[in-house]
Design an enzyme around this catalytic site. Structure first.
Site, PDB file in Angstrom:
ATOM      1  N   CYS A   1      -3.572  -1.550  -9.390  1.00 51.11           N
ATOM      2  CA  CYS A   1      -3.612   0.314  -8.739  1.00 51.11           C
ATOM      3  C   CYS A   1      -4.520   0.625 -10.368  1.00 51.11           C
ATOM      4  O   CYS A   1      -4.271   0.931 -10.940  1.00 51.11           O
ATOM      5  CB  CYS A   1      -2.372   1.240  -8.737  1.00 51.11           C
ATOM      6  SG  CYS A   1      -2.675   2.543  -7.944  1.00 51.11           S
TER       7      CYS A   1
ATOM      8  N   ARG B   1      -6.273  -3.120   3.999  1.00 47.47           N
ATOM      9  CA  ARG B   1      -6.624  -1.752   4.893  1.00 47.47           C
ATOM     10  C   ARG B   1      -7.278  -2.132   5.733  1.00 47.47           C
ATOM     11  O   ARG B   1      -7.618  -1.522   7.008  1.00 47.47           O
ATOM     12  CB  ARG B   1      -7.841  -1.110   3.876  1.00 47.47           C
ATOM     13  CG  ARG B   1      -7.528  -0.067   2.336  1.00 47.47           C
ATOM     14  CD  ARG B   1      -9.302   0.449   1.523  1.00 47.47           C
ATOM     15  NE  ARG B   1      -9.620  -0.494   1.107  1.00 47.47           N
ATOM     16  CZ  ARG B   1     -10.516  -1.138   0.731  1.00 47.47           C
ATOM     17  NH1 ARG B   1     -11.366   0.029   0.723  1.00 47.47           N
ATOM     18  NH2 ARG B   1     -11.441  -1.975  -0.071  1.00 47.47           N
TER      19      ARG B   1
ATOM     20  N   MET C   1       1.027  -1.358  -0.219  1.00 50.76           N
ATOM     21  CA  MET C   1       0.089  -0.017  -0.190  1.00 50.76           C
ATOM     22  C   MET C   1       1.325   0.848   0.143  1.00 50.76           C
ATOM     23  O   MET C   1       2.017   1.283   0.472  1.00 50.76           O
ATOM     24  CB  MET C   1      -0.824   0.351   1.761  1.00 50.76           C
ATOM     25  CG  MET C   1      -1.110  -0.993   1.324  1.00 50.76           C
ATOM     26  SD  MET C   1      -2.934  -1.307   2.866  1.00 50.76           S
ATOM     27  CE  MET C   1      -1.614  -2.234   3.979  1.00 50.76           C
TER      28      MET C   1
END
Length: 330
Positions: free
Chosen positions: A103, A230, A20
């Protein structure tokens, strides 16, 4: 049966930390490793930046022995530049090279890199072959279901990339046009896993945010492992909680306030060690809210933490948090 990427043995059902941007740097990876993640990746690194010897790109090549197994993830739009980037990355001695074809953000995808390659599978295959041929290391890929709902072509992508030599594939269960909205759909990931032609490990990514979901989707979608992104931000304990649930079917108690403070402090120290005091303190600010998520009446302390510029002052606030909220939590 162990899951293997080349000669890298990841155990029976590995949990992977997603690469990330601005998050999965060495300080963050350190606290995730302490909490049981099986494999990690660097933040994605621009092939152009590596070729130009840009300081920011070069710094992202930093890996440490305790992080292994670890992959360096690269992205770019030019085949020859990706080949060169693979050569440069290999010299940093990671365990594998990963290519980012997933991405979705504009300044990557609209420049012909990341998920943009899902619109040109022939070019993606050529680029992947160039990277595979440029390194002695295993090459893996992370991608999405397709560019949009009308072009979910990851089934073809999986076969063709396996044919040119990739050793594992991670699939995020969204299209590029979805970005991070809506729900991840893993049904196509299961179809790929069931394809008799596919011999490489297939990892699922997207929306895993609890031990139950990890356990249920492990069975339902038949993947070889799960990549978590996340849900690990400010909560590296997710890896140990998922593993505990797999083993026992019961929930591990969440981190105590003391643990939250200790891990936050460790993350801060590692951030300063790696980036220097000024940048280390500044870049840590994005993590405080997540480390103390769910604690009532915390706003005042969060506002302090994101405004302070010295380690001593931050330590004082962390001590205040321990004293004040320990009393309230009892």
């Amino acid at each position: 049966m162990s899951v293997k990427i080349g000669n890298i043995d990841l155990g029976a059902f590995p949990l992977l930390l997603a690469p990330m941007e601005d998050v999965s740097d060495p300080p963050f990876r350190f606290v995730c490793k302490q909490n049981g993640v099986d494999m990690m990746y660097t933040e994605f690194i621009s092939s152009e930046g590596l070729i130009r010897d840009a300081a920011k790109s070069r710094q992202k090549l930093d890996i440490f022995e305790y992080e292994r197994p670890i992959g360096i993830q690269i992205f770019g739009s030019e085949i020859d530049h990706m080949r060169q980037a693979a050569e440069i990355s290999s010299m940093a001695n990671p365990d594998l090279i990963d290519i980012n074809y997933g991405c979705p953000v504009k300044n990557v995808a609209c420049k012909g890199a990341g998920a943009s390659l899902l619109q040109d599978i022939d070019k993606m295959v050529k680029m992947t072959a160039a990277v595979v041929n440029a390194t002695h290391l295993p090459v893996t890929v992370k991608t999405r279901l397709g560019w949009d709902d009308n072009t979910k072509n990851v089934y073809e992508v999986a076969e063709r990339l396996q044919d040119v030599g990739i050793k594992a594939l991670t699939i995020h269960g969204r299209t590029r046009s979805q970005m991070y909205k809506g729900s991840a759909d893993w049904s196509l990931i299961r179809e790929i896993k069931r394809n008799p032609r596919i011999q490489i490990p297939i990892f699922g990514n997207g929306d895993i945010d609890s031990p139950e979901k990890a356990a249920n989707w492990r069975l339902e979608y038949e993947v070889d492992g799960i990549m978590i992104g996340r849900a690990a931000i400010g909560y590296p304990w997710i890896f140990r909680e998922v593993k505990h649930f797999f083993e026992t079917g019961t929930h591990l108690e969440g981190p105590t306030l003391e643990e939250r403070i200790d891990v936050c402090r460790t993350h801060l120290q590692k951030s300063i060690e790696w980036k220097g005091p000024k940048t280390g303190i500044f870049e840590m600010r994005r993590h405080y809210a997540n480390y103390f998520k769910g604690i009532a009446n915390f706003k005042e302390y969060r506002m302090k933490l994101v405004s302070l510029e010295s380690v001593e002052a931050i330590e004082d606030v962390l001590n205040d948090i321990r004293n004040k909220f320990d009393v309230e939590l009892v």
